[in-house]
Design an enzyme around this catalytic site. Structure first.
Site, PDB file in Angstrom:
ATOM      1  N   LYS A  14       5.879  -9.534   0.985  1.00 25.22           N
ATOM      2  CA  LYS A  14       4.980  -9.581  -0.177  1.00 25.22           C
ATOM      3  C   LYS A  14       5.413 -10.678  -1.143  1.00 25.22           C
ATOM      4  O   LYS A  14       4.614 -11.481  -1.583  1.00 25.22           O
ATOM      5  CB  LYS A  14       4.991  -8.257  -0.966  1.00 25.22           C
ATOM      6  N   ARG A  90       3.025   1.564  -6.932  1.00 26.62           N
ATOM      7  CA  ARG A  90       3.679   2.119  -5.745  1.00 26.62           C
ATOM      8  C   ARG A  90       3.531   3.622  -5.649  1.00 26.62           C
ATOM      9  O   ARG A  90       4.040   4.221  -4.707  1.00 26.62           O
ATOM     10  CB  ARG A  90       5.169   1.799  -5.789  1.00 26.62           C
ATOM     11  N   ARG A 129      18.290 -11.065   4.774  1.00 25.33           N
ATOM     12  CA  ARG A 129      18.153 -11.604   3.413  1.00 25.33           C
ATOM     13  C   ARG A 129      19.388 -11.275   2.570  1.00 25.33           C
ATOM     14  O   ARG A 129      19.845 -12.104   1.778  1.00 25.33           O
ATOM     15  CB  ARG A 129      16.888 -11.005   2.790  1.00 25.33           C
ATOM     16  N   ARG A 131      20.078  -9.073  -0.046  1.00 25.77           N
ATOM     17  CA  ARG A 131      20.071  -8.843  -1.499  1.00 25.77           C
ATOM     18  C   ARG A 131      21.016  -7.677  -1.799  1.00 25.77           C
ATOM     19  O   ARG A 131      21.397  -6.953  -0.879  1.00 25.77           O
ATOM     20  CB  ARG A 131      18.636  -8.486  -1.901  1.00 25.77           C
ATOM     21  N   ARG A 142      14.743   3.275   0.780  1.00 26.82           N
ATOM     22  CA  ARG A 142      13.556   2.597   0.236  1.00 26.82           C
ATOM     23  C   ARG A 142      12.356   2.799   1.145  1.00 26.82           C
ATOM     24  O   ARG A 142      11.235   2.988   0.688  1.00 26.82           O
ATOM     25  CB  ARG A 142      13.842   1.108   0.024  1.00 26.82           C
TER      26      ARG A 142
HETATM   27  P1  AP5 Z   1      10.265 -10.582   0.962  1.00 23.72           P
HETATM   28  O1  AP5 Z   1       9.148 -11.508   0.697  1.00 23.72           O
HETATM   29  O2  AP5 Z   1      11.470 -10.669   0.118  1.00 23.72           O
HETATM   30  O3  AP5 Z   1       9.780  -9.057   1.060  1.00 23.72           O
HETATM   31  P2  AP5 Z   1       9.033  -8.122   0.034  1.00 23.72           P
HETATM   32  O4  AP5 Z   1       7.889  -7.526   0.774  1.00 23.72           O
HETATM   33  O5  AP5 Z   1       8.765  -8.818  -1.233  1.00 23.72           O
HETATM   34  O6  AP5 Z   1      10.104  -6.991  -0.073  1.00 23.72           O
HETATM   35  P3  AP5 Z   1      11.063  -6.536  -1.229  1.00 23.72           P
HETATM   36  O7  AP5 Z   1      12.336  -6.153  -0.557  1.00 23.72           O
HETATM   37  O8  AP5 Z   1      11.130  -7.481  -2.358  1.00 23.72           O
HETATM   38  O9  AP5 Z   1      10.306  -5.241  -1.625  1.00 23.72           O
HETATM   39  P4  AP5 Z   1      10.963  -3.963  -2.216  1.00 23.72           P
HETATM   40  O10 AP5 Z   1       9.804  -3.100  -2.341  1.00 23.72           O
HETATM   41  O11 AP5 Z   1      12.095  -3.372  -1.465  1.00 23.72           O
HETATM   42  O12 AP5 Z   1      11.693  -4.513  -3.474  1.00 23.72           O
HETATM   43  P5  AP5 Z   1      11.200  -4.732  -4.952  1.00 23.72           P
HETATM   44  O13 AP5 Z   1      11.852  -5.957  -5.410  1.00 23.72           O
HETATM   45  O14 AP5 Z   1       9.714  -4.642  -5.059  1.00 23.72           O
HETATM   46  O15 AP5 Z   1      10.628 -10.769   2.500  1.00 23.72           O
HETATM   47  C1  AP5 Z   1      11.727 -10.130   3.068  1.00 23.72           C
HETATM   48  C2  AP5 Z   1      12.514 -11.087   3.958  1.00 23.72           C
HETATM   49  O16 AP5 Z   1      11.743 -11.442   5.096  1.00 23.72           O
HETATM   50  C3  AP5 Z   1      12.900 -12.406   3.303  1.00 23.72           C
HETATM   51  O17 AP5 Z   1      14.182 -12.744   3.697  1.00 23.72           O
HETATM   52  C4  AP5 Z   1      11.896 -13.398   3.862  1.00 23.72           C
HETATM   53  O18 AP5 Z   1      12.406 -14.699   3.964  1.00 23.72           O
HETATM   54  C5  AP5 Z   1      11.612 -12.839   5.220  1.00 23.72           C
HETATM   55  N1  AP5 Z   1      10.253 -13.102   5.658  1.00 23.72           N
HETATM   56  C6  AP5 Z   1       9.131 -13.084   4.884  1.00 23.72           C
HETATM   57  N2  AP5 Z   1       8.049 -13.359   5.645  1.00 23.72           N
HETATM   58  C7  AP5 Z   1       8.496 -13.499   6.925  1.00 23.72           C
HETATM   59  C8  AP5 Z   1       7.847 -13.777   8.180  1.00 23.72           C
HETATM   60  N3  AP5 Z   1       6.518 -13.953   8.271  1.00 23.72           N
HETATM   61  N4  AP5 Z   1       8.626 -13.844   9.287  1.00 23.72           N
HETATM   62  C9  AP5 Z   1       9.963 -13.674   9.217  1.00 23.72           C
HETATM   63  N5  AP5 Z   1      10.635 -13.427   8.062  1.00 23.72           N
HETATM   64  C10 AP5 Z   1       9.901 -13.336   6.930  1.00 23.72           C
HETATM   65  O19 AP5 Z   1      11.811  -3.439  -5.663  1.00 23.72           O
HETATM   66  C11 AP5 Z   1      13.213  -3.243  -5.774  1.00 23.72           C
HETATM   67  C12 AP5 Z   1      13.469  -1.916  -6.506  1.00 23.72           C
HETATM   68  O20 AP5 Z   1      12.863  -1.942  -7.832  1.00 23.72           O
HETATM   69  C13 AP5 Z   1      12.851  -0.687  -5.857  1.00 23.72           C
HETATM   70  O21 AP5 Z   1      13.662  -0.150  -4.853  1.00 23.72           O
HETATM   71  C14 AP5 Z   1      12.699   0.246  -7.090  1.00 23.72           C
HETATM   72  O22 AP5 Z   1      13.906   0.852  -7.446  1.00 23.72           O
HETATM   73  C15 AP5 Z   1      12.284  -0.690  -8.207  1.00 23.72           C
HETATM   74  N6  AP5 Z   1      10.818  -0.791  -8.318  1.00 23.72           N
HETATM   75  C16 AP5 Z   1      10.060  -1.857  -7.913  1.00 23.72           C
HETATM   76  N7  AP5 Z   1       8.745  -1.615  -8.118  1.00 23.72           N
HETATM   77  C17 AP5 Z   1       8.665  -0.359  -8.670  1.00 23.72           C
HETATM   78  C18 AP5 Z   1       7.584   0.461  -9.119  1.00 23.72           C
HETATM   79  N8  AP5 Z   1       6.289   0.070  -9.031  1.00 23.72           N
HETATM   80  N9  AP5 Z   1       7.863   1.671  -9.630  1.00 23.72           N
HETATM   81  C19 AP5 Z   1       9.125   2.088  -9.725  1.00 23.72           C
HETATM   82  N10 AP5 Z   1      10.198   1.381  -9.339  1.00 23.72           N
HETATM   83  C20 AP5 Z   1       9.984   0.153  -8.805  1.00 23.72           C
END
Ligand code: AP5
Length: 185
Positions: A14, A90, A129, A131, A142
């Site tokens: 995403k 979410r 990745r 992180r 998650r």
């Molecule tokens: P990437 O683009 O980083 O993935 P993403 O879908 O953005 O996943 P995230 O890990 O950022 O989502 P998340 O939901 O865990 O974390 P968030 O930051 O939202 O891609 C992943 C990897 O794949 C990268 O290395 C990339 O290079 C690779 N890649 C991409 N496309 C590819 C392809 N086509 N082929 C191969 N490789 C590819 O949330 C973190 C924390 O914040 C949560 O756990 C929670 O505690 C809190 N939080 C966030 N949102 C909320 C909410 N709405 N409510 C409450 N708490 C929240």
């Protein structure tokens, strides 16, 4: 101008895709995870509370995240420029809160883009990745939280008829093309 939410499991790409689309079409991008991580890094009051949840892969309480999103929508001038929301909503409660706040701001959603990727690939991508919250145990939690809390959000938008499902497997460029098609860009 487009107003869109990007949905999908953690690691689906995403963040990667939202950034590409935002830059290419000059659409303001609001990434909730990044805003939360920045708050944690700067040790703000909000960051201290959020960290407790993020470190376990749990969701941060709705009151906090809803407030952040509303402020961000106003700040980017979403009414004139549109928006891409990544990481929000979410939960069903957040989806309903979003609808309410968009109404208050005289806005509405055009589309919800759902990026679909199987679990094995998600885990592989996140481990590569590396992180801070990308350890096996946190990733598994998650994913569990995602299936419990976010699946109802997908159904909610599907019923509204604005959900666009896109296959997130394959090269980044290919996925971008599919997204552009789905969003009519
Ligand atoms: P990437 O683009 O980083 O993935 P993403 O879908 O953005 O996943 P995230 O890990 O950022 O989502 P998340 O939901 O865990 O974390 P968030 O930051 O939202 O891609 C992943 C990897 O794949 C990268 O290395 C990339 O290079 C690779 N890649 C991409 N496309 C590819 C392809 N086509 N082929 C191969 N490789 C590819 O949330 C973190 C924390 O914040 C949560 O756990 C929670 O505690 C809190 N939080 C966030 N949102 C909320 C909410 N709405 N409510 C409450 N708490 C929240």
């Amino acid at each position: 101008m487009i107003k869109v939410v990007f949905l999908g499991p953690p690691g689906a790409g995403k963040g990667t895709q939202a950034k590409i689309i935002s830059q290419k079409y000059n659409i303001p991008l609001i990434v909730l995870g990044d805003i939360l991580r920045e708050a944690v890094k700067n040790q703000t009051e909000l960051g201290k509370i959020a960290k407790k949840y993020m470190d376990k892969g749990e969701l941060v309480p709705d009151e906090i995240v809803c407030k952040i999103i509303k402020e961000a929508l106003i700040k980017v001038n979403a009414k004139e420029r549109g928006f891409i929301l990544d990481g929000f909503p979410r939960t069903l409660e957040q989806a309903k809160a979003l609808e309410k706040m968009l109404k208050e701001l005289d806005l509405s959603l055009d589309k919800v883009l759902f990026l679909d990727v199987p679990d094995e690939e998600l885990i592989k991508r996140m481990l590569a990745r590396g992180r801070e919250d990308d350890t096996v145990d946190i990733i598994k939690n998650r994913l569990k939280v995602y299936y419990e809390k976010t699946t109802p959000v997908i159904n909610y938008y599907e019923e509204k008829g604005i959900l666009e499902k896109v296959d997130g497997l394959g090269d980044v460029d290919k996925v971008t093309l599919r997204i552009e098609k789905a969003l009519g860009l």
